[in-house]
Design an enzyme around this catalytic site. Structure first.
Site, PDB file in Angstrom:
ATOM      1  N   HIS A 220      27.033 -41.627  24.560  1.00 22.84           N
ATOM      2  CA  HIS A 220      27.749 -40.357  24.704  1.00 22.84           C
ATOM      3  C   HIS A 220      29.143 -40.605  25.261  1.00 22.84           C
ATOM      4  CE1 HIS A 220      25.054 -41.239  28.151  1.00 22.84           C
ATOM      5  NE2 HIS A 220      26.185 -41.174  28.810  1.00 22.84           N
TER       6      HIS A 220
ATOM      7  N   GLU B 249      19.606 -51.581  28.719  1.00 17.74           N
ATOM      8  CA  GLU B 249      19.125 -50.665  29.764  1.00 17.74           C
ATOM      9  C   GLU B 249      18.170 -49.672  29.122  1.00 17.74           C
ATOM     10  OE1 GLU B 249      19.202 -47.003  32.426  1.00 17.74           O
ATOM     11  OE2 GLU B 249      20.468 -47.085  30.665  1.00 17.74           O
TER      12      GLU B 249
ATOM     13  N   HIS C 248      21.103 -48.224  41.009  1.00 18.24           N
ATOM     14  CA  HIS C 248      21.779 -46.967  41.348  1.00 18.24           C
ATOM     15  C   HIS C 248      20.991 -45.747  40.889  1.00 18.24           C
ATOM     16  CE1 HIS C 248      22.625 -47.487  37.161  1.00 18.24           C
ATOM     17  NE2 HIS C 248      23.129 -46.269  37.093  1.00 18.24           N
ATOM     18  N   ASP C 249      19.986 -45.953  40.018  1.00 21.63           N
ATOM     19  CA  ASP C 249      19.216 -44.835  39.483  1.00 21.63           C
ATOM     20  C   ASP C 249      17.923 -44.630  40.279  1.00 21.63           C
ATOM     21  OD1 ASP C 249      20.857 -43.836  37.455  1.00 21.63           O
ATOM     22  OD2 ASP C 249      20.137 -45.300  35.986  1.00 21.63           O
TER      23      ASP C 249
ATOM     24  N   GLN D  49      28.038 -34.584  28.925  1.00 20.08           N
ATOM     25  CA  GLN D  49      27.913 -35.877  28.250  1.00 20.08           C
ATOM     26  C   GLN D  49      27.424 -35.627  26.825  1.00 20.08           C
ATOM     27  OE1 GLN D  49      25.535 -37.145  31.692  1.00 20.08           O
ATOM     28  NE2 GLN D  49      26.608 -39.094  31.659  1.00 20.08           N
TER      29      GLN D  49
ATOM     30  N   ASP E 141      28.701 -37.924  36.454  1.00 19.50           N
ATOM     31  CA  ASP E 141      27.479 -38.732  36.419  1.00 19.50           C
ATOM     32  C   ASP E 141      27.777 -40.157  36.906  1.00 19.50           C
ATOM     33  OD1 ASP E 141      24.872 -39.475  36.104  1.00 19.50           O
ATOM     34  OD2 ASP E 141      24.960 -39.680  33.922  1.00 19.50           O
TER      35      ASP E 141
ATOM     36  N   ASP F  84      24.257 -49.033  27.966  1.00 21.06           N
ATOM     37  CA  ASP F  84      23.711 -47.890  28.691  1.00 21.06           C
ATOM     38  C   ASP F  84      22.908 -46.978  27.763  1.00 21.06           C
ATOM     39  OD1 ASP F  84      23.735 -46.106  31.081  1.00 21.06           O
ATOM     40  OD2 ASP F  84      24.734 -44.766  29.676  1.00 21.06           O
TER      41      ASP F  84
ATOM     42  N   ARG G 267      26.637 -54.072  29.547  1.00 19.97           N
ATOM     43  CA  ARG G 267      25.366 -53.380  29.791  1.00 19.97           C
ATOM     44  C   ARG G 267      25.293 -52.204  28.828  1.00 19.97           C
ATOM     45  NH1 ARG G 267      24.063 -48.680  32.464  1.00 19.97           N
ATOM     46  NH2 ARG G 267      22.242 -48.595  33.808  1.00 19.97           N
TER      47      ARG G 267
ATOM     48  N   ARG H  42      20.040 -38.986  43.161  1.00 18.56           N
ATOM     49  CA  ARG H  42      20.281 -40.434  43.083  1.00 18.56           C
ATOM     50  C   ARG H  42      21.387 -40.870  44.047  1.00 18.56           C
ATOM     51  NH1 ARG H  42      21.298 -41.118  36.820  1.00 18.56           N
ATOM     52  NH2 ARG H  42      22.364 -39.168  37.256  1.00 18.56           N
TER      53      ARG H  42
HETATM   54  C1  GLC Z   1      21.945 -44.668  32.423  1.00 16.15           C
HETATM   55  C2  GLC Z   1      22.584 -44.789  33.782  1.00 16.15           C
HETATM   56  C3  GLC Z   1      22.441 -43.483  34.496  1.00 16.15           C
HETATM   57  C4  GLC Z   1      23.098 -42.403  33.680  1.00 16.15           C
HETATM   58  C5  GLC Z   1      22.554 -42.386  32.258  1.00 16.15           C
HETATM   59  C6  GLC Z   1      23.439 -41.586  31.366  1.00 16.15           C
HETATM   60  O1  GLC Z   1      20.598 -44.446  32.510  1.00 16.15           O
HETATM   61  O2  GLC Z   1      21.999 -45.829  34.505  1.00 16.15           O
HETATM   62  O3  GLC Z   1      23.000 -43.557  35.776  1.00 16.15           O
HETATM   63  O4  GLC Z   1      22.847 -41.165  34.267  1.00 16.15           O
HETATM   64  O5  GLC Z   1      22.523 -43.655  31.689  1.00 16.15           O
HETATM   65  O6  GLC Z   1      24.611 -42.301  31.055  1.00 16.15           O
HETATM   66  C1  GLC Z   2      15.709 -41.893  32.056  1.00 17.68           C
HETATM   67  C2  GLC Z   2      16.288 -42.714  30.999  1.00 17.68           C
HETATM   68  C3  GLC Z   2      17.118 -43.823  31.566  1.00 17.68           C
HETATM   69  C4  GLC Z   2      18.063 -43.305  32.616  1.00 17.68           C
HETATM   70  C5  GLC Z   2      17.413 -42.442  33.612  1.00 17.68           C
HETATM   71  C6  GLC Z   2      18.440 -41.817  34.483  1.00 17.68           C
HETATM   72  O1  GLC Z   2      14.756 -42.609  32.736  1.00 17.68           O
HETATM   73  O2  GLC Z   2      15.288 -43.254  30.171  1.00 17.68           O
HETATM   74  O3  GLC Z   2      17.827 -44.431  30.561  1.00 17.68           O
HETATM   75  O4  GLC Z   2      18.586 -44.360  33.355  1.00 17.68           O
HETATM   76  O5  GLC Z   2      16.700 -41.445  32.958  1.00 17.68           O
HETATM   77  O6  GLC Z   2      17.808 -41.170  35.518  1.00 17.68           O
END
Ligand code: GLC
Ligand code: GLC
Length: 638
Positions: free
Chosen positions: A182, A324, A388-389, A250, A139, A282, A280, A513
């Site tokens: 996680h 985040e 990045h998402d 995860q 991931d 996450d 950050r 992504r």
């Molecule tokens: C956050 C990250 C995303 C990841 C997810 C799980 O949303 O930005 O890239 O997949 O967390 O860790």
């Molecule tokens: C969802 C989650 C966010 C994560 C994203 C990853 O939107 O809420 O935390 O970054 O999925 O794609």
């Protein structure tokens, strides 16, 4: 219970142990004790709220304080990059998020890119997770196998330390991910759980009962429905289901267990000791689960973050948290306070800028920000356009409803618009995580591809290229002038287009992504400094950055979102002590005209558009060409 009294009593019981420790550093001992006396109450309150019913809480508190003390003793030497505790409010700030490997190759080469970042004006560098993680799909590093070990492909712990030092020497900040919802299934805790160790099985949510799994699944949102239905993964080794909000590798940590809190705090302190300035947090919305609920943003999630925050105040007070939370705007805002996260992504403004670009209308952007933009003193938004998402359409449907917009239908429209299923759309995006049950999905793509540059360049259509460039400039101009810390995403400063190479990689193919995670090459940098569309993207951005960083009003000032009474215009004012700024942006290809009275808020007759350099005459209508933005500036009259 008299909490203050109980906290004092508990601290008095714990202190002798701390004092008796062998301290390397006498002054550290004194400072630590003073910090504890100041902040212990907050930590105690939070932990009693979460774990008061655990017979062994005192044991865990003792162990926690010992970890904090050991960390303080070892790292007291970490010096602050600056003495201003509110550095994140300054107009000088500009962030960039990069993958070490995709941006530079490895940590050492990244260090060599510092001059490039500096010349751009970047002083806040977020490195995507760079810890040991499973080979193949990890991931993008968000499955951590060891928080204390830099992924050997990127370098060593020493390289990271050297990078942190080099950044600090240049007055730049380092931001690292704290992936604490996680671990990967290869983390030693998960391995021990798989091997049958009961103690570590309690670090996760392992369920043997399929009915219980079904009960949870009924109320929990699916985050990666194309990976797997429901939020659980079967673990052969132990004949049980494990909670996996994201990918199946995860494993969600069980924060109902106080030992997990103590153990992960120790990992967090390790990250602090590397010399980072911001962590950050996450996926922080998911950290507390309770049957019958959505298991997102529960009150206990906030209490937990307050507890982590209190640990930092005691032992690494220079560190800030960035939230985040990509969730409903009301929930996003609840994480933002000096007691929880001082910084937060601004997913609402992000999503609605894209919404306005698609519809050419700004009513949802304006109404939503009027409702949700204000956050407490000494906290800041981290504004961004792409990351990045994926892009998720997270606005408040009640606000949309009042404007006659059906939230769900509108999301479907935007998904179609940005993934090329809507005739006449300029965008070249890719769908992400289409949910077969409800049709929900999100959108991926780079800034340049989503704003139409990709299709325009391909069609060699000069007019379309011009419009795409203006869209990019429009988004950058809002991002860089709105209150908060603007964050660029690697490659977007170079106008990089979507990269479909991920489709050839079996570990990435299913995760679109990666279309906006291109390994940057010398060619990408060269193109952006040549006479080309990409060159113009870079040049326009540089102009905006330079202007932003030379006017204090972009830093600390009051923000007011304004009504323009024009469906295509978005406007806000920033009122500082000495300067004022009025931003107006035209989200359409039409020329529009805004009555001059909008400038009344500047209370001045001497006004200049910082972007065109032109002076403005009072009471004259303000005419904006296709996608034009003005930054009308004035010195405040005394
Ligand atoms: C956050 C990250 C995303 C990841 C997810 C799980 O949303 O930005 O890239 O997949 O967390 O860790
Ligand atoms: C969802 C989650 C966010 C994560 C994203 C990853 O939107 O809420 O935390 O970054 O999925 O794609």
């Amino acid at each position: 219970m008299d909490r203050a009294f109980e906290a004092q009593k508990t601290l008095a019981r714990l202190l002798p142990g701390i004092n008796a420790k062998r301290w390397k550093n006498k002054s550290a001992k004194t400072e630590f004790k003073a910090n504890l006396e100041q902040h212990f109450q907050r930590l105690f309150d939070a932990l009693v709220e979460l774990y008061g019913h655990h017979y062994d809480l005192h044991f865990h508190l003792d162990s926690l304080l010992n970890h904090l003390a050991a960390h303080y003793d070892a790292n007291q030497g970490i010096k602050l990059a600056s003495t201003d505790p509110y550095w994140y409010q300054s107009e000088k700030n500009l962030g960039m998020a990069v993958y070490v490997d995709l941006f530079a190759g490895d940590l050492d080469k990244l260090r060599q890119r510092i001059p490039y970042l500096k010349s751009l004006g970047v002083n806040y560098l977020h490195l995507m997770p760079l810890y040991l993680s499973p080979e193949g799909d990890s991931d993008g590093g968000y499955a951590v196998s060891d928080y204390r070990l830099v992924n050997p492909e990127l370098g060593t712990n020493e390289d990271l330390k050297a990078l942190a030092d080099a950044l600090h020497q240049e007055g730049m900040r380092l931001v690292l991910d704290f992936v604490f919802n996680h671990t990967s299934d290869e983390h030693r805790w998960a391995q021990a759980a798989k091997a049958g160790d009961k103690r570590y099985q309690d670090y996760y949510y392992l369920l043997e009962d399929g009915d219980e799994v079904a009960q949870y699944n009924e109320t929990v949102r699916e985050i990666f429905p194309t990976v797997r239905r429901g939020s659980f993964t079967w673990v052969e080794e132990v004949d049980a289901w494990v909670w996996t909000t994201f990918n199946s590798f995860q494993w969600d940590l069980n924060y109902a267990n106080p030992e997990v809190f103590v153990a992960i705090t120790d990992e967090m302190l390790h990250l602090a000791s590397l010399g980072c300035d911001v962590l950050r947090l996450d996926a922080l919305a998911f950290i507390w689960k309770q049957k019958g609920t959505v298991c997102e943003s529960l009150p206990q999630a906030h209490t937990l973050i307050k507890a982590f925050n209190a640990c930092l105040r005691i032992c690494a007070p220079q560190l800030l948290f960035k939230s985040e939370a990509i969730v409903h705007p009301d929930e996003v805002n609840k994480y933002i306070s000096v007691e929880e996260c001082q910084l937060s992504y601004n997913p609402l403004m992000m999503a609605l800028m894209w919404e306005s670009l698609a519809t050419r209308e700004t009513k949802l952007l304006t109404a939503s920000l009027k409702r949700s933009f204000q956050i407490p003193q000494h906290t800041r938004w981290v504004n961004y356009i792409r990351c990045h998402d994926d892009i998720g359409w997270t606005w408040d449907d009640a606000v949309a409803g009042q404007l006659g917009i059906n939230g769900q239908d509108h999301r479907l429209f935007l998904n179609r618009f940005y993934t090329g299923q809507f005739e006449g759309s300029f965008a070249r995006g890719v769908p992400f995580q289409m949910n077969p049950s409800n049709g929900d999905c999100r959108v991926c793509g780079t800034l340049a591809s989503l704003t139409g540059l990709e299709s325009a360049v391909e069609a060699k259509d000069a007019k379309a290229i011009e419009l795409a460039l203006r869209r990019i400039r429009l988004l950058n101009a809002i991002n860089l002038s709105m209150t908060g810390l603007p964050l660029l995403y690697q490659g977007d400063e170079l106008g990089v287009l979507n990269d479909h190479a991920y489709l050839d990689d079996p570990h990435k193919r299913e995760d679109s992504r990666w279309v906006n995670r291109k390994p940057l090459t010398e060619d990408d940098f060269a193109l952006a400094s040549s006479v080309s569309a990409q060159g113009r993207v870079a040049e326009q951005l540089q102009q905006l950055i330079t202007i932003r960083q030379s006017h204090a009003v972009f830093g600390s000032s009051q923000t007011e979102i304004l009504e323009t009474y024009n469906p295509h215009a978005f406007s806000f004012a920033r009122i500082g002590d000495r300067e004022r700024l009025l931003v107006i942006a035209n989200f359409s290809e039409q020329r529009i005209s805004i009555p001059g009275s909008i400038t009344d808020i500047l209370a001045s007759i001497q006004m200049q558009d910082l972007l065109s350099g032109k002076a403005l005459e009072r009471d004259k209508p303000i005419v904006l060409e296709a996608y034009e933005v003005v930054w009308i500036h004035t010195k405040a009259s005394a």
